[in-house]
Scaffold this motif. Structure first.
Motif, mmCIF file in Angstrom:
data_model
loop_
_atom_site.group_PDB
_atom_site.id
_atom_site.type_symbol
_atom_site.label_atom_id
_atom_site.label_comp_id
_atom_site.label_asym_id
_atom_site.label_seq_id
_atom_site.Cartn_x
_atom_site.Cartn_y
_atom_site.Cartn_z
ATOM 1 N N ASP A 173 34.108 21.222 -1.075
ATOM 2 C CA ASP A 173 33.843 22.531 -0.562
ATOM 3 C C ASP A 173 34.460 22.698 0.789
ATOM 4 O O ASP A 173 34.782 23.742 1.504
ATOM 5 N N ARG A 231 38.662 28.086 -6.658
ATOM 6 C CA ARG A 231 37.818 27.106 -5.896
ATOM 7 C C ARG A 231 36.769 26.132 -6.656
ATOM 8 O O ARG A 231 36.906 24.972 -6.663
ATOM 9 N N ASP A 232 35.979 26.944 -7.658
ATOM 10 C CA ASP A 232 35.070 25.938 -8.468
ATOM 11 C C ASP A 232 35.783 24.992 -9.373
ATOM 12 O O ASP A 232 35.426 23.813 -9.623
ATOM 13 N N ILE A 248 37.916 23.116 1.080
ATOM 14 C CA ILE A 248 38.398 24.403 1.035
ATOM 15 C C ILE A 248 38.135 25.357 2.149
ATOM 16 O O ILE A 248 38.900 26.177 2.595
ATOM 17 N N ASP A 249 36.737 25.302 2.746
ATOM 18 C CA ASP A 249 36.593 26.163 3.719
ATOM 19 C C ASP A 249 37.290 25.934 4.959
ATOM 20 O O ASP A 249 37.802 26.633 5.618
ATOM 21 N N SER A 273 45.039 32.873 0.211
ATOM 22 C CA SER A 273 43.680 32.949 0.122
ATOM 23 C C SER A 273 42.858 33.301 -0.901
ATOM 24 O O SER A 273 42.008 32.770 -1.526
ATOM 25 N N ALA A 274 43.530 34.245 -1.521
ATOM 26 C CA ALA A 274 43.177 34.809 -2.818
ATOM 27 C C ALA A 274 43.148 33.707 -4.142
ATOM 28 O O ALA A 274 42.151 33.783 -4.811
ATOM 29 N N GLU A 330 39.584 38.424 -7.178
ATOM 30 C CA GLU A 330 40.575 38.046 -6.362
ATOM 31 C C GLU A 330 41.937 38.305 -7.107
ATOM 32 O O GLU A 330 42.856 38.440 -6.243
ATOM 33 N N ARG A 333 40.612 30.896 -3.139
ATOM 34 C CA ARG A 333 39.114 31.416 -3.610
ATOM 35 C C ARG A 333 38.998 31.501 -5.030
ATOM 36 O O ARG A 333 37.898 31.335 -5.551
ATOM 37 N N GLN A 334 40.010 31.898 -5.814
ATOM 38 C CA GLN A 334 39.920 31.994 -7.340
ATOM 39 C C GLN A 334 39.674 30.962 -7.972
ATOM 40 O O GLN A 334 38.812 30.805 -9.009
ATOM 41 N N LEU A 348 40.849 27.635 4.368
ATOM 42 C CA LEU A 348 40.734 28.863 4.301
ATOM 43 C C LEU A 348 40.522 29.436 5.763
ATOM 44 O O LEU A 348 41.128 30.296 6.045
#
Length: 264
Positions: free
Chosen positions: A234, A223-224, A237-238, A216-217, A15, A220-221, A241
């Motif tokens: 999760d 997320r964890d 986040i989904d 978005s990037a 990302e 995603r980077q 996004l």
């Protein structure tokens, strides 16, 4: 950027390349305008601090030409390899911990770097020390506390979710030593460092395809990190996004404050 096992936005992640492309689209015009104003031209010796990607390095290389020099440094230089040809020299370097990679520079520039560096005062002194008399320093950094929202127009649940995730991102950054109010201090810090003719301005994009790509990037980077810290699920986040991908959100960035001055 400084070496830290806790650095949130690792250049080695896939990302990161998307983030650098978005930063270039959003901020290169502002950066290049300031560099033009400072007079960068043939024969200049430049230090690009925490370069990350290649857009600014490549622009500087064209400006200084074969008689000039561009030293591009970062703690992770893997994405700088395409630019590593004359007049560009790429070096692995930690601006918060190591001596400057030379002296007598006509220009030192750092963009969106020092806000992440715990030893930012030491880094700033190092950059000033590396300048020749009459050399220019251009620092550009974000100020997320000045405008903390990803959706300033928070008019519905999609925007509220986006801002909640942005709050989580800011908490992760602060927990790792980022100064989220650093940008506004740049003019004062340059004067305190002894620079003269200090000026500053700010750029604040409110909505663009690059803002959406960056968001978005970034999400995603991290997320964890967001999930493990209990700052989001999760499912959150989904959903976010998907909202970003739909193009229905007006997404902003933190203001990028640019400050510049001349060494006596």
């Amino acid at each position: 950027m400084t070496r830290s096992d806790g650095y949130l936005l690792d250049n080695r992640r896939a990302e990161a390349g998307e983030r650098f492309e978005a930063f270039a689209a959003l901020f290169d015009p502002t950066t290049f305008r300031h560099l033009e104003h400072l007079g960068v031209g043939p024969g200049w010796r430049c230090w690009e601090v925490g370069a990350g990607g290649t857009s600014v390095v490549s622009w500087l290389a064209k400006k200084v030409g074969p008689t000039g020099k561009v030293v591009a440094t970062d703690i992770d230089t893997s994405r700088l390899t395409p630019a590593a040809r004359q007049p560009v020299e790429v070096r692995t370097h930690d601006v918060g911990a190591e001596a400057p990679p030379g002296e007598g520079f006509d220009l030192v520039h750092a963009r969106l770097v020092l806000v992440h560096v715990p030893a930012r005062e030491k880094a700033l002194r190092s950059m000033v020390r590396a300048l020749r008399p009459g050399g220019r320093l251009l620092l550009e950094d974000a100020d997320p506390s000045l405008q903390p929202l990803i959706c300033p127009d928070e008019h519905g649940p999609e925007q509220q979710l986006a801002n909640r995730l942005r709050h989580g991102f800011r908490k992760l950054l602060a927990d790792r030593g980022a100064d989220l109010a650093y940008g506004r201090s740049l003019p004062r810090l340059l004067r305190e460092a002894g620079l003269r003719r200090v000026e500053a301005d700010a750029y604040f994009p409110l909505t663009s395809p690059a803002c959406a790509a960056l968001e978005s990037a970034t999400v995603r980077q991290i997320r964890d990190n967001l999930v493990s810290a209990g700052l989001a699920t999760d499912e959150d986040i989904d959903r976010h996004l998907a909202n970003v991908a739909s193009g229905s959100l007006d997404l902003a960035t933190a203001p990028m404050i640019s400050a510049w001055g001349r060494k006596e």
